[in-house]
Design an enzyme around this catalytic site. Sequence first.
Site, PDB file in Angstrom:
ATOM      1  N   VAL A  74     -43.693  26.888 -38.464  1.00  0.00           N
ATOM      2  CA  VAL A  74     -42.123  27.181 -38.320  1.00  0.00           C
ATOM      3  C   VAL A  74     -41.916  26.393 -39.561  1.00  0.00           C
ATOM      4  O   VAL A  74     -40.690  26.804 -39.909  1.00  0.00           O
ATOM      5  CB  VAL A  74     -41.509  27.138 -37.152  1.00  0.00           C
ATOM      6  N   ASN A 100     -37.484  29.312 -30.795  1.00  0.00           N
ATOM      7  CA  ASN A 100     -37.863  28.395 -29.435  1.00  0.00           C
ATOM      8  C   ASN A 100     -38.824  27.350 -29.868  1.00  0.00           C
ATOM      9  O   ASN A 100     -38.696  26.398 -29.252  1.00  0.00           O
ATOM     10  CB  ASN A 100     -38.277  29.526 -28.535  1.00  0.00           C
ATOM     11  N   SER A 152     -31.349  21.753 -26.222  1.00  0.00           N
ATOM     12  CA  SER A 152     -31.718  20.961 -24.982  1.00  0.00           C
ATOM     13  C   SER A 152     -30.474  20.220 -24.211  1.00  0.00           C
ATOM     14  O   SER A 152     -29.316  20.239 -25.215  1.00  0.00           O
ATOM     15  CB  SER A 152     -32.645  19.881 -25.386  1.00  0.00           C
ATOM     16  N   TYR A 167     -35.532  13.356 -31.717  1.00  0.00           N
ATOM     17  CA  TYR A 167     -35.608  14.718 -30.670  1.00  0.00           C
ATOM     18  C   TYR A 167     -34.099  14.958 -30.302  1.00  0.00           C
ATOM     19  O   TYR A 167     -33.661  16.323 -30.489  1.00  0.00           O
ATOM     20  CB  TYR A 167     -36.199  14.692 -29.356  1.00  0.00           C
ATOM     21  N   ALA A 168     -33.152  14.185 -29.680  1.00  0.00           N
ATOM     22  CA  ALA A 168     -31.610  14.551 -29.393  1.00  0.00           C
ATOM     23  C   ALA A 168     -31.024  14.869 -30.729  1.00  0.00           C
ATOM     24  O   ALA A 168     -30.146  15.720 -30.582  1.00  0.00           O
ATOM     25  CB  ALA A 168     -31.299  13.352 -28.665  1.00  0.00           C
ATOM     26  N   SER A 170     -32.164  16.219 -33.422  1.00  0.00           N
ATOM     27  CA  SER A 170     -32.570  17.613 -33.796  1.00  0.00           C
ATOM     28  C   SER A 170     -31.806  18.705 -32.964  1.00  0.00           C
ATOM     29  O   SER A 170     -31.471  19.781 -33.612  1.00  0.00           O
ATOM     30  CB  SER A 170     -34.080  17.855 -33.892  1.00  0.00           C
ATOM     31  N   LYS A 171     -31.737  18.364 -31.569  1.00  0.00           N
ATOM     32  CA  LYS A 171     -31.199  19.343 -30.808  1.00  0.00           C
ATOM     33  C   LYS A 171     -29.677  19.525 -30.828  1.00  0.00           C
ATOM     34  O   LYS A 171     -29.142  20.445 -30.610  1.00  0.00           O
ATOM     35  CB  LYS A 171     -31.632  19.067 -29.202  1.00  0.00           C
TER      36      LYS A 171
HETATM   37  P1  NAD Z   1     -44.133  24.290 -25.060  1.00  0.00           P
HETATM   38  O1  NAD Z   1     -44.686  23.177 -25.685  1.00  0.00           O
HETATM   39  O2  NAD Z   1     -44.960  25.067 -24.121  1.00  0.00           O
HETATM   40  O3  NAD Z   1     -43.674  25.364 -26.195  1.00  0.00           O
HETATM   41  C1  NAD Z   1     -43.316  24.968 -27.511  1.00  0.00           C
HETATM   42  C2  NAD Z   1     -43.850  25.706 -28.377  1.00  0.00           C
HETATM   43  O4  NAD Z   1     -43.648  25.589 -29.580  1.00  0.00           O
HETATM   44  C3  NAD Z   1     -45.450  26.001 -28.204  1.00  0.00           C
HETATM   45  O5  NAD Z   1     -45.812  27.184 -27.999  1.00  0.00           O
HETATM   46  C4  NAD Z   1     -45.986  25.453 -29.380  1.00  0.00           C
HETATM   47  O6  NAD Z   1     -47.276  25.915 -29.948  1.00  0.00           O
HETATM   48  C5  NAD Z   1     -44.819  25.589 -30.410  1.00  0.00           C
HETATM   49  N1  NAD Z   1     -44.782  25.035 -31.702  1.00  0.00           N
HETATM   50  C6  NAD Z   1     -44.863  23.681 -31.846  1.00  0.00           C
HETATM   51  N2  NAD Z   1     -44.838  23.320 -32.944  1.00  0.00           N
HETATM   52  C7  NAD Z   1     -44.898  24.421 -33.891  1.00  0.00           C
HETATM   53  C8  NAD Z   1     -44.684  24.820 -35.070  1.00  0.00           C
HETATM   54  N3  NAD Z   1     -44.777  23.627 -35.918  1.00  0.00           N
HETATM   55  N4  NAD Z   1     -44.787  26.075 -35.556  1.00  0.00           N
HETATM   56  C9  NAD Z   1     -45.101  26.818 -34.692  1.00  0.00           C
HETATM   57  N5  NAD Z   1     -45.176  26.664 -33.373  1.00  0.00           N
HETATM   58  C10 NAD Z   1     -45.036  25.464 -32.989  1.00  0.00           C
HETATM   59  O7  NAD Z   1     -42.589  23.707 -24.297  1.00  0.00           O
HETATM   60  P2  NAD Z   1     -41.373  24.502 -23.990  1.00  0.00           P
HETATM   61  O8  NAD Z   1     -40.750  23.539 -22.960  1.00  0.00           O
HETATM   62  O9  NAD Z   1     -41.541  25.996 -23.523  1.00  0.00           O
HETATM   63  O10 NAD Z   1     -40.423  24.335 -25.007  1.00  0.00           O
HETATM   64  C11 NAD Z   1     -39.731  25.195 -25.811  1.00  0.00           C
HETATM   65  C12 NAD Z   1     -38.434  24.591 -26.416  1.00  0.00           C
HETATM   66  O11 NAD Z   1     -37.680  24.556 -25.132  1.00  0.00           O
HETATM   67  C13 NAD Z   1     -38.722  23.751 -27.240  1.00  0.00           C
HETATM   68  O12 NAD Z   1     -37.921  24.020 -28.355  1.00  0.00           O
HETATM   69  C14 NAD Z   1     -37.964  22.455 -26.298  1.00  0.00           C
HETATM   70  O13 NAD Z   1     -37.733  21.634 -27.168  1.00  0.00           O
HETATM   71  C15 NAD Z   1     -37.078  23.306 -25.605  1.00  0.00           C
HETATM   72  N6  NAD Z   1     -36.779  22.367 -24.282  1.00  0.00           N
HETATM   73  C16 NAD Z   1     -37.583  22.360 -23.262  1.00  0.00           C
HETATM   74  C17 NAD Z   1     -37.360  21.557 -22.088  1.00  0.00           C
HETATM   75  C18 NAD Z   1     -38.337  21.380 -21.120  1.00  0.00           C
HETATM   76  O14 NAD Z   1     -38.087  20.561 -20.325  1.00  0.00           O
HETATM   77  N7  NAD Z   1     -39.522  21.998 -21.090  1.00  0.00           N
HETATM   78  C19 NAD Z   1     -36.155  21.189 -21.983  1.00  0.00           C
HETATM   79  C20 NAD Z   1     -35.238  21.525 -23.044  1.00  0.00           C
HETATM   80  C21 NAD Z   1     -35.510  22.047 -24.334  1.00  0.00           C
END
Ligand code: NAD
Length: 271
Positions: A74, A100, A152, A167-168, A170-171
Site C-alpha cells: 500500500v 484497512n 484505532s 502508531y497513534a 498515524s491513526k
Molecule cells: P492483521 O495484521 O491481521 O491485518 C493487517 C493487514 O495489513 C495484514 O493482512 C497485512 O498483510 C496487511 N499489510 C500490512 N502492511 C501492508 C502493506 N505495506 N501493504 C499491503 N498490506 C499490508 O491485523 P488487523 O487487526 O486485522 O489489522 C487491520 C487494521 O485494523 C489495521 O489498520 C490496524 O491498525 C487496525 N486495528 C486493529 C486493532 C486490533 O486490536 N487488532 C485495533 C485497532 C485498529
Amino acid sequence: MGALLVQKEGWIMQLVGKVALITGANSGIGFATAQLFAQQGAKVAMLGHSPADIEAAATQVQQWGEVIPLVADVTNAEAMQAAIGQVMEKWNRLDIVFANAGINGVWAPVDKLELQDWNQTINVNLTGTFLTVKYAIPHLKQQGGSIIVNSSVNGTRMFSNTGATAYACSKAAQVAFTKMVALELAKCHVRINVICPGAIATGLITATHKYDLEGVGLRVDYPEGAIPLSDGQLGTAEQVAQLVLFLASEASSHITGTEIWIDGGQSLIQG
Ligand code: NAD
C-alpha cells in the site's frame, strides 16, 4: 449509490451488484470483511502484499462469491494504481473501498524510536490510506460509493499505550484525513467514514515490536477486565466486519465524515 436488495434463503443481501476493494485482506479484520462482503453479494478485490497469503485467502473467500486477489504494497504508488486498474479491467466499476491495511510497527520510548521505524508506521498506515483512496476516487465518483478507513482507539480516544506514538499519530491522522476528504467528496455522492477499533483478536497484537518500555509509561498491554461490554474478552474481526458492512451499505446512506469506536467501551475507561 442506489440500493439493490436481493433475498437469499430468507436473508437480505446488502451488496449485490457492488464491487469492493479491501486492503490487508489476507488476515484479521480485512479477511473477515472480505468474507462478509462476498456473502452479501459483493464482488471483492482482496489486496495484500504477500502473493502467497493473498491468493490463499482469496481461494477461501471464493466459496462465497466472486473474488480476485491483488498483490501490492500500500506504500507503493505505482503498484496501488496498477492494482486498482486491475479491478476496473475485471469489473469496470468500484463502489466500496475499505482502507484497512496497517501495522502496529515499533513501540518504544520516543527518544529511542528510530526514524526508519517512525517512517515505516506512518507510511503504511497513513500514506497507504492516502494512496488507496487517491487512486480509487476517480472510479467511485462515476456512480457514488463508500470508503471506510480503519483507524484505532489509539490516537483518537486512548493515549495511554506509552510507546505507541508513531502508531497513534498515524491513526489520529487517518481521522483528520477522513474528515477533510468527506467534504470534498460529498458532492460526488461518495461517503467516507472511519472506524476506531479497540483490542481485537487478530495477529496484529502479537506482531508488535516493543523495546525499552519497562517503567517508561503507564500501560503497554491491555489489562484483564478492561473491556466492560465483554468482561475483558477481546472483540472479534467478525464484529468489526459487521460495522464495515453497515458503513458500506445503504443502511448508512446519510453518514459521512464520522468516526465510530468499536471497542466494547474500552476507550471510555482507558483514555
Ligand atoms: P492483521 O495484521 O491481521 O491485518 C493487517 C493487514 O495489513 C495484514 O493482512 C497485512 O498483510 C496487511 N499489510 C500490512 N502492511 C501492508 C502493506 N505495506 N501493504 C499491503 N498490506 C499490508 O491485523 P488487523 O487487526 O486485522 O489489522 C487491520 C487494521 O485494523 C489495521 O489498520 C490496524 O491498525 C487496525 N486495528 C486493529 C486493532 C486490533 O486490536 N487488532 C485495533 C485497532 C485498529
